[in-house]
Design an enzyme around this catalytic site. Structure first.
Site, short mmCIF file in Angstrom:
data_model
loop_
_atom_site.label_atom_id
_atom_site.label_comp_id
_atom_site.label_asym_id
_atom_site.label_seq_id
_atom_site.Cartn_x
_atom_site.Cartn_y
_atom_site.Cartn_z
N LYS A 22 4.21 3.27 -1.86
CA LYS A 22 3.53 2.78 -0.83
C LYS A 22 4.08 1.46 -0.65
O LYS A 22 4.86 0.64 -0.05
CB LYS A 22 2.30 2.43 -1.61
CG LYS A 22 1.94 1.02 -1.58
CD LYS A 22 0.40 1.21 -2.46
CE LYS A 22 0.65 0.25 -3.43
NZ LYS A 22 0.55 -1.22 -3.36
N ASN A 23 5.04 0.86 -2.08
CA ASN A 23 6.03 -0.22 -2.52
C ASN A 23 6.98 -0.89 -1.06
O ASN A 23 7.79 -1.54 -1.22
CB ASN A 23 6.00 -0.85 -3.94
CG ASN A 23 4.51 -1.00 -4.76
OD1 ASN A 23 3.39 -1.16 -3.70
ND2 ASN A 23 4.33 -0.89 -5.39
N CYS A 116 -6.00 -11.25 -6.54
CA CYS A 116 -6.29 -10.29 -6.90
C CYS A 116 -7.09 -9.87 -7.52
O CYS A 116 -6.44 -10.43 -7.91
CB CYS A 116 -5.32 -8.98 -5.80
SG CYS A 116 -3.84 -8.96 -7.05
N ARG A 121 -2.58 -14.85 -7.46
CA ARG A 121 -0.85 -14.44 -7.35
C ARG A 121 -0.34 -15.11 -6.10
O ARG A 121 -0.32 -14.67 -4.88
CB ARG A 121 -0.78 -13.58 -6.16
CG ARG A 121 -1.90 -11.91 -6.80
CD ARG A 121 -1.38 -10.95 -7.61
NE ARG A 121 -0.01 -10.51 -7.17
CZ ARG A 121 0.18 -9.09 -6.73
NH1 ARG A 121 -1.23 -8.26 -6.82
NH2 ARG A 121 0.99 -8.42 -6.68
N ASP A 306 3.75 -2.40 -13.33
CA ASP A 306 2.60 -1.07 -12.67
C ASP A 306 2.63 0.61 -13.45
O ASP A 306 1.16 1.01 -13.20
CB ASP A 306 3.00 -0.23 -11.17
CG ASP A 306 2.93 -1.24 -10.41
OD1 ASP A 306 3.14 -1.44 -9.46
OD2 ASP A 306 2.51 -2.49 -10.68
N ARG A 398 -5.57 3.18 -2.20
CA ARG A 398 -5.01 2.03 -1.35
C ARG A 398 -3.27 2.59 -2.09
O ARG A 398 -2.58 2.06 -1.70
CB ARG A 398 -4.99 0.40 -2.73
CG ARG A 398 -6.41 -0.10 -1.41
CD ARG A 398 -6.50 -1.63 -1.67
NE ARG A 398 -4.64 -2.02 -2.00
CZ ARG A 398 -4.58 -3.25 -2.69
NH1 ARG A 398 -5.44 -3.85 -4.39
NH2 ARG A 398 -2.86 -3.13 -2.39
#
Ligand code: EPZ
Length: 420
Positions: A22-23, A116, A121, A306, A398
């Site tokens: 995803k990133n 978030c 952020r 993460d 997500r």
């Protein structure tokens, strides 16, 4: 509201294909804005954040088509420069469009992505760098208005912190800028290297990715190309956690072990055996789970923030006391309260969590409060006695393609309940 239902105490066995990252997919989609002609991205994960990025591209005048894990983007039409507030709010990482829109059009108007679940952020480093490149940026009532009357200019930029997003934004803004940009103290994450490899395949002149100094020599134009997104190292760490906590044996197809150099030793210290080849990782845990010395999250190549929640979940059931220090985000222990509801014995204060492993976790009704924290609850549920219900599954969606299906394919009893 949807929820995951997991009945625990089943060992996981089998093979799992690791999805695209995803990133990496998100900045690559933003980079398509800079390219003339058509770009075809393979191995894009089917995630809500990825589709949100496609909607942003669409609203900027691009043609975006998703077919399975392939996404095609045409950015020939005149590229808009305004990203509406609702789209910016859909995901925090939409700020990565700033550099690409500025690079393509010379102006950009978008709302602050704001904080978030992980805490504030800020984007001060992004804005300071773009201002050094000649962007005039005003921030009023949560809206950024950016113009570059004389176009973006290459320059030297020293980041106060190796911010992943800021490094990506600078690279995207510098690819078509006039002159050369040198980023010092750049982030070294593999996703940055994936972005640079993609841009080079489109004709960009970039060297140094993966080191703390990245040099981008601006070129006149970029041509779309065909490219395959790298595998998701955090999804790999998630599936490793699932195997570790259940005492299973799992083969991760597509996992790039070189991206997991800081993660593998932690799992070995917990009692796992790990065998790797360039695009596959095999993990098994026959020994009792044991606690680890302190795990400190750091910028790459350090232990990834993460993966912190995932390892916390596994350590909740490990014999002994472990300490986790979260150095990257201010508020990244929100999964702890939910793990405690499942019988974990964890004390989190500020940056530190002290985990006293317990012999048993128990199914409970819990709620995800962020993406990786939600995945951590699923990991804990796999080893809990009884049934766990995980609410706010949207957070998990997500970052994970149908996590319940992937876990079920490995022998877990996991399903999704959709309450209308
Ligand atoms: C990226 O976020 C990832 N997101 C995050 O993954 C990941 O946790 C993070 O990098 C660190 O590896 C994407 O790539 C889409 P940062 P990003 O800029 O770019 C502070 C997930 O779960 N900072 O490296 O936002 C910031 O507050 C997500 O997949 C400033 O102070 O991370 C944070 O404390 C979560 N000012 C730290 O730096 C700035 O201008 C790291 O942020 C920018 C950042």
């Amino acid at each position: 509201m949807q929820k995951l239902i997991i009945e625990g105490e089943k060992r996981l066995y089998g093979e799992a294909l690791v999805q695209g990252a995803k990133n990496s997919a998100l900045p690559l989609l933003a980079a398509c804005l800079l390219c003339e002609g058509e770009t075809l991205l393979h191995n894009c994960p089917k995630l809500s954040d990825v589709y949100a990025a496609c909607r942003i591209l669409g609203c900027l005048g691009c043609e975006c088509r998703a077919q399975g894990n392939d996404i095609t983007v045409r950015a020939d039409a005149p590229c808009g420069c305004c990203v509406p507030d609702d789209l910016m709010r859909e995901m925090r990482s939409s700020i990565v469009f700033l550099g690409a829109v500025l690079g393509r059009t010379g102006e950009c108007s978008l709302s602050f992505p704001g904080g978030c679940e992980l805490g504030p952020r800020p984007i001060d480093m992004h804005l300071a760098a773009l201002r050094r490149m000649g962007a005039e940026i005003t921030e009023r009532h949560g809206v950024l208005r950016c113009t570059c009357p004389t176009g973006l200019k290459g320059t030297g930029i020293i980041l106060p912190f190796p911010s992943v997003g800021a490094t990506e934004n600078i690279i995207l803004a510098a690819a078509l800028a006039e002159g050369t940009t040198v980023i010092k103290n750049a982030a070294r994450e593999p996703e940055i290297a994936d972005l640079c490899c993609f841009l080079r395949a489109c004709g960009a002149r970039i060297i140094g990715e993966g080191s703390d100094t990245v040099v981008i020599e601006g070129v006149g134009s970029l041509q779309g190309c065909e490219y395959t997104v790298m595998p998701d190292r955090i999804v790999a760490a998630t599936l490793m956690s699932a195997a570790a906590i259940t005492g299973g044996e799992v083969s991760l197809i597509g996992a790039r072990s070189s991206d997991l150099d800081a993660v593998i030793p932690v799992f070995e210290e917990m009692g796992c055996r790990i065998y790797t080849c360039p695009d596959r990782l095999f993990i098994t845990r026959k020994l009792p789970l044991s606690s680890v010395r302190t795990v400190r999250t750091m910028p790459y190549p350090g232990f990834p923030t993460d993966a912190q929640a995932l390892v916390t979940a596994v350590l909740a059931k490990a014999k002994g006391t472990s300490i986790i220090v979260e150095n990257i985000f201010e508020n990244r222990f929100r999964h702890v309260d939910e793990l405690v509801r499942m019988g974990a014995r964890i004390k989190a204060e500020g940056k530190v969590a002290v985990i006293d492993g317990v012999p048993k976790l128990y199914g409970a009704k819990v709620r995800a409060s962020d993406l990786r924290g939600g995945a951590a609850l699923a990991v804990a549920a796999l080893a809990a006695e009884g049934v766990t219900e995980i609410g706010n599954v949207g957070f998990i969606d997500r970052g994970y393609e149908a996590l319940e299906r992937q876990l079920s394919s490995l022998g877990a009893s996991a399903s999704r309940e959709c309450k209308i």
